[in-house]
Design a protein around this motif. Sequence first.
Motif, short mmCIF file in Angstrom:
data_model
loop_
_atom_site.label_atom_id
_atom_site.label_comp_id
_atom_site.label_asym_id
_atom_site.label_seq_id
_atom_site.Cartn_x
_atom_site.Cartn_y
_atom_site.Cartn_z
N ALA A 1 0.82 -1.20 0.00
CA ALA A 1 0.00 0.00 0.00
C ALA A 1 0.86 1.26 0.00
O ALA A 1 0.57 2.23 -0.71
CB ALA A 1 -0.93 -0.01 1.21
N ILE A 2 1.92 1.25 0.77
CA ILE A 2 2.83 2.41 0.81
C ILE A 2 3.45 2.63 -0.56
O ILE A 2 3.48 3.76 -1.07
CB ILE A 2 3.91 2.21 1.90
CG1 ILE A 2 3.28 2.30 3.30
CG2 ILE A 2 5.04 3.24 1.73
CD1 ILE A 2 4.20 1.81 4.41
N VAL A 3 3.96 1.58 -1.16
CA VAL A 3 4.61 1.70 -2.47
C VAL A 3 3.61 2.17 -3.51
O VAL A 3 3.91 3.05 -4.33
CB VAL A 3 5.28 0.37 -2.89
CG1 VAL A 3 5.76 0.44 -4.32
CG2 VAL A 3 6.43 0.06 -1.96
N LEU A 4 2.41 1.62 -3.49
CA LEU A 4 1.40 2.05 -4.46
C LEU A 4 1.08 3.53 -4.30
O LEU A 4 0.94 4.24 -5.30
CB LEU A 4 0.13 1.21 -4.33
CG LEU A 4 -0.95 1.52 -5.37
CD1 LEU A 4 -0.45 1.27 -6.78
CD2 LEU A 4 -2.19 0.69 -5.08
N SER A 5 1.03 4.00 -3.07
CA SER A 5 0.74 5.43 -2.87
C SER A 5 1.88 6.30 -3.40
O SER A 5 1.64 7.42 -3.85
CB SER A 5 0.47 5.73 -1.39
OG SER A 5 1.66 5.64 -0.63
N ILE A 6 3.09 5.80 -3.38
CA ILE A 6 4.25 6.56 -3.88
C ILE A 6 4.29 6.56 -5.41
O ILE A 6 4.54 7.60 -6.02
CB ILE A 6 5.56 5.97 -3.31
CG1 ILE A 6 5.64 6.23 -1.81
CG2 ILE A 6 6.78 6.56 -4.04
CD1 ILE A 6 6.74 5.46 -1.11
N ILE A 7 4.02 5.42 -6.04
CA ILE A 7 4.18 5.35 -7.50
C ILE A 7 2.94 5.80 -8.26
O ILE A 7 2.99 5.95 -9.48
CB ILE A 7 4.61 3.93 -7.96
CG1 ILE A 7 3.54 2.88 -7.66
CG2 ILE A 7 5.95 3.56 -7.35
CD1 ILE A 7 3.84 1.49 -8.23
N SER A 8 1.84 6.04 -7.56
CA SER A 8 0.61 6.51 -8.22
C SER A 8 0.69 8.00 -8.50
O SER A 8 1.29 8.74 -7.73
CB SER A 8 -0.61 6.23 -7.34
OG SER A 8 -0.76 4.86 -7.13
N GLY A 9 0.04 8.41 -9.58
CA GLY A 9 -0.06 9.83 -9.86
C GLY A 9 0.21 10.15 -11.31
O GLY A 9 0.69 9.31 -12.07
N PRO A 10 -0.13 11.35 -11.71
CA PRO A 10 0.03 11.74 -13.10
C PRO A 10 1.49 11.81 -13.53
O PRO A 10 2.37 12.10 -12.73
CB PRO A 10 -0.60 13.14 -13.18
CG PRO A 10 -1.10 13.47 -11.84
CD PRO A 10 -0.73 12.39 -10.90
N ASP A 11 1.72 11.50 -14.79
CA ASP A 11 3.04 11.59 -15.40
C ASP A 11 2.84 12.14 -16.81
O ASP A 11 2.08 11.56 -17.60
CB ASP A 11 3.68 10.20 -15.45
CG ASP A 11 5.09 10.21 -16.02
OD1 ASP A 11 5.50 11.22 -16.65
OD2 ASP A 11 5.79 9.20 -15.86
N LEU A 12 3.49 13.23 -17.11
CA LEU A 12 3.35 13.84 -18.44
C LEU A 12 3.79 12.92 -19.56
O LEU A 12 3.40 13.11 -20.71
CB LEU A 12 4.13 15.16 -18.50
CG LEU A 12 3.62 16.27 -17.59
CD1 LEU A 12 4.54 17.48 -17.65
CD2 LEU A 12 2.19 16.65 -17.95
N ASN A 13 4.58 11.89 -19.25
CA ASN A 13 5.05 10.95 -20.26
C ASN A 13 4.13 9.75 -20.46
O ASN A 13 4.44 8.86 -21.24
CB ASN A 13 6.46 10.46 -19.89
CG ASN A 13 7.46 11.58 -19.93
OD1 ASN A 13 7.48 12.36 -20.88
ND2 ASN A 13 8.27 11.67 -18.90
N ASP A 14 3.00 9.72 -19.76
CA ASP A 14 2.00 8.65 -19.93
C ASP A 14 0.62 9.28 -19.90
O ASP A 14 0.10 9.61 -18.84
CB ASP A 14 2.14 7.59 -18.84
CG ASP A 14 1.18 6.42 -19.01
OD1 ASP A 14 0.28 6.48 -19.88
OD2 ASP A 14 1.31 5.45 -18.26
#
Length: 169
Positions: free
Chosen positions: A145-158
């Motif tokens: 859950a911690i890792v998912l919260s870190i890697i989630s979010g908008p990315d201009l390259n995707d």
Amino acid sequence: MIGMNTTAGSFSLLNSIVTGEAGVVKRLRQAGAIILGKSNLSEFAHGRGNLASGWSGRGGQCTNAYFPKADPCGSSSGSAVAASIGLATVTLGSDTSGSITCPAGNNNLVGIRPTVGLTSRAGVIPISEHQDTIGPLTRSVSDAAIVLSIISGPDLNDNYTQAQPSPVP
């Protein structure tokens, strides 16, 4: 990782050196993670036909963490085995159709397959633009859950990540 081969486990992409890091790796580094390396996988995410799960031309056969002759399962099998035997606290997998959940189950881990667009696929060799997603493989639910919260979010390259609600619930 910058300067490393990105080959999808295939000799056909040998010497394909990346010039930038994947979006999810950038997010992990920003959060203080130490990136150890890359692991073996099913070559081209098991897209080469009827080959053993966890086999690649570059890395050979990845074996199950607990039963060497058992199926390590899925294209992210190397990531799963590395986390399962304690080589890393957190690993990432890419999933088109079961390549996070299957190796998690076969190697006694927690794997989360996020909704497409929750995590960036930028810097990842895709199989399907409409199905691929990146998620954590860990030994505990709280770590996942911690890792998912870190890697989630908008990315201009995707561009798929641009459709997320703000903020992500």
